[in-house]
Write a protein that holds these residues in place. Structure first.
Motif, PDB file in Angstrom:
ATOM      1  N   LYS A   1       2.446   2.033  -3.360  1.00  8.63           N
ATOM      2  CA  LYS A   1       1.548   2.572  -4.432  1.00  8.63           C
ATOM      3  C   LYS A   1       0.778   3.667  -3.974  1.00  8.63           C
ATOM      4  O   LYS A   1       0.414   4.212  -5.167  1.00  8.63           O
ATOM      5  CB  LYS A   1      -0.082   1.445  -4.554  1.00  8.63           C
ATOM      6  CG  LYS A   1       0.508  -0.388  -5.137  1.00  8.63           C
ATOM      7  CD  LYS A   1      -0.678  -0.485  -4.487  1.00  8.63           C
ATOM      8  CE  LYS A   1      -0.731  -2.160  -5.487  1.00  8.63           C
ATOM      9  NZ  LYS A   1      -1.698  -3.196  -5.069  1.00  8.63           N
ATOM     10  N   THR A   2       1.054   4.034  -3.382  1.00  9.27           N
ATOM     11  CA  THR A   2       0.726   4.810  -2.806  1.00  9.27           C
ATOM     12  C   THR A   2       1.453   5.919  -3.628  1.00  9.27           C
ATOM     13  O   THR A   2       1.539   7.504  -4.035  1.00  9.27           O
ATOM     14  CB  THR A   2       0.117   5.296  -1.283  1.00  9.27           C
ATOM     15  OG1 THR A   2      -0.645   4.923  -0.891  1.00  9.27           O
ATOM     16  CG2 THR A   2      -0.173   6.391  -0.733  1.00  9.27           C
ATOM     17  N   HIS A   3       2.591   6.150  -2.613  1.00  9.47           N
ATOM     18  CA  HIS A   3       3.417   7.030  -3.271  1.00  9.47           C
ATOM     19  C   HIS A   3       3.826   7.101  -4.878  1.00  9.47           C
ATOM     20  O   HIS A   3       4.269   7.715  -5.231  1.00  9.47           O
ATOM     21  CB  HIS A   3       5.127   6.623  -3.008  1.00  9.47           C
ATOM     22  CG  HIS A   3       6.440   6.962  -2.865  1.00  9.47           C
ATOM     23  ND1 HIS A   3       6.798   8.629  -2.689  1.00  9.47           N
ATOM     24  CD2 HIS A   3       6.708   7.218  -4.344  1.00  9.47           C
ATOM     25  CE1 HIS A   3       8.205   8.875  -3.599  1.00  9.47           C
ATOM     26  NE2 HIS A   3       8.003   7.972  -4.171  1.00  9.47           N
TER      27      HIS A   3
ATOM     28  N   ALA B   1       2.346   6.244  -7.011  1.00 12.01           N
ATOM     29  CA  ALA B   1       0.590   7.529  -7.310  1.00 12.01           C
ATOM     30  C   ALA B   1       1.000   8.701  -7.422  1.00 12.01           C
ATOM     31  O   ALA B   1       0.300   9.665  -8.553  1.00 12.01           O
ATOM     32  CB  ALA B   1      -0.769   6.285  -6.894  1.00 12.01           C
ATOM     33  N   THR B   2       1.020   9.217  -6.375  1.00  5.44           N
ATOM     34  CA  THR B   2       1.548  10.596  -5.959  1.00  5.44           C
ATOM     35  C   THR B   2       2.372  10.914  -7.123  1.00  5.44           C
ATOM     36  O   THR B   2       2.622  12.032  -7.661  1.00  5.44           O
ATOM     37  CB  THR B   2       2.662  10.636  -4.921  1.00  5.44           C
ATOM     38  OG1 THR B   2       1.284  10.348  -4.181  1.00  5.44           O
ATOM     39  CG2 THR B   2       2.365  11.967  -4.865  1.00  5.44           C
TER      40      THR B   2
ATOM     41  N   ARG C   1       0.941  -1.251  -0.308  1.00  4.94           N
ATOM     42  CA  ARG C   1       0.255   0.205   0.016  1.00  4.94           C
ATOM     43  C   ARG C   1       0.717   0.783  -0.045  1.00  4.94           C
ATOM     44  O   ARG C   1       0.857   2.155  -0.835  1.00  4.94           O
ATOM     45  CB  ARG C   1      -1.293   0.018   1.339  1.00  4.94           C
ATOM     46  CG  ARG C   1      -2.153  -0.698   1.367  1.00  4.94           C
ATOM     47  CD  ARG C   1      -3.258  -1.100   2.902  1.00  4.94           C
ATOM     48  NE  ARG C   1      -2.436  -1.008   3.313  1.00  4.94           N
ATOM     49  CZ  ARG C   1      -2.699  -1.708   4.176  1.00  4.94           C
ATOM     50  NH1 ARG C   1      -4.154  -1.342   5.196  1.00  4.94           N
ATOM     51  NH2 ARG C   1      -2.337  -2.208   5.552  1.00  4.94           N
ATOM     52  N   ALA C   2       1.569   1.220   0.694  1.00  2.00           N
ATOM     53  CA  ALA C   2       2.348   2.333   0.779  1.00  2.00           C
ATOM     54  C   ALA C   2       3.354   3.147  -0.535  1.00  2.00           C
ATOM     55  O   ALA C   2       3.952   4.136  -0.826  1.00  2.00           O
ATOM     56  CB  ALA C   2       3.728   2.210   2.055  1.00  2.00           C
TER      57      ALA C   2
END
Length: 60
Positions: free
Chosen positions: A48-50, A52-53, A45-46
Motif C-alpha cells: 500500500k505504501t509503494h 501510494a508513492t 502495508r508495504a
C-alpha cells in the motif's frame, strides 16, 4: 509464514505481503483444544505504501 506477491497497479513492480495465520480462541472447542480454526491474514502495508508513492509520482 508465507509470502504473497502483490503487483503495483501503477508501475507493475511485485511487492511482498507476508501471510500469517490468526487463531480465533473464542471458537476453540473444549474437546479439541489444539484444533482451533485459523484464518490467513495478509500484511499489505508495504504494498500500500509503494502504491501510494507511485500514485503521487504519476499525479505530478
Amino acid at each position: 509464514m508465507n509470502v504473497l506477491m502483490i503487483e503495483c497497479p501503477y508501475c507493475r513492480v511485485q511487492q511482498p505481503a507476508r501471510v500469517t495465520y490468526e487463531v480465533d480462541a473464542d471458537l476453540t472447542r473444549d474437546d479439541l483444544p489444539d484444533a482451533a480454526p485459523a484464518r490467513p491474514v495478509a500484511d499489505l502495508r508495504a504494498a500500500k505504501t509503494h502504491a501510494a508513492t507511485c500514485r503521487a509520482r504519476r499525479a505530478r
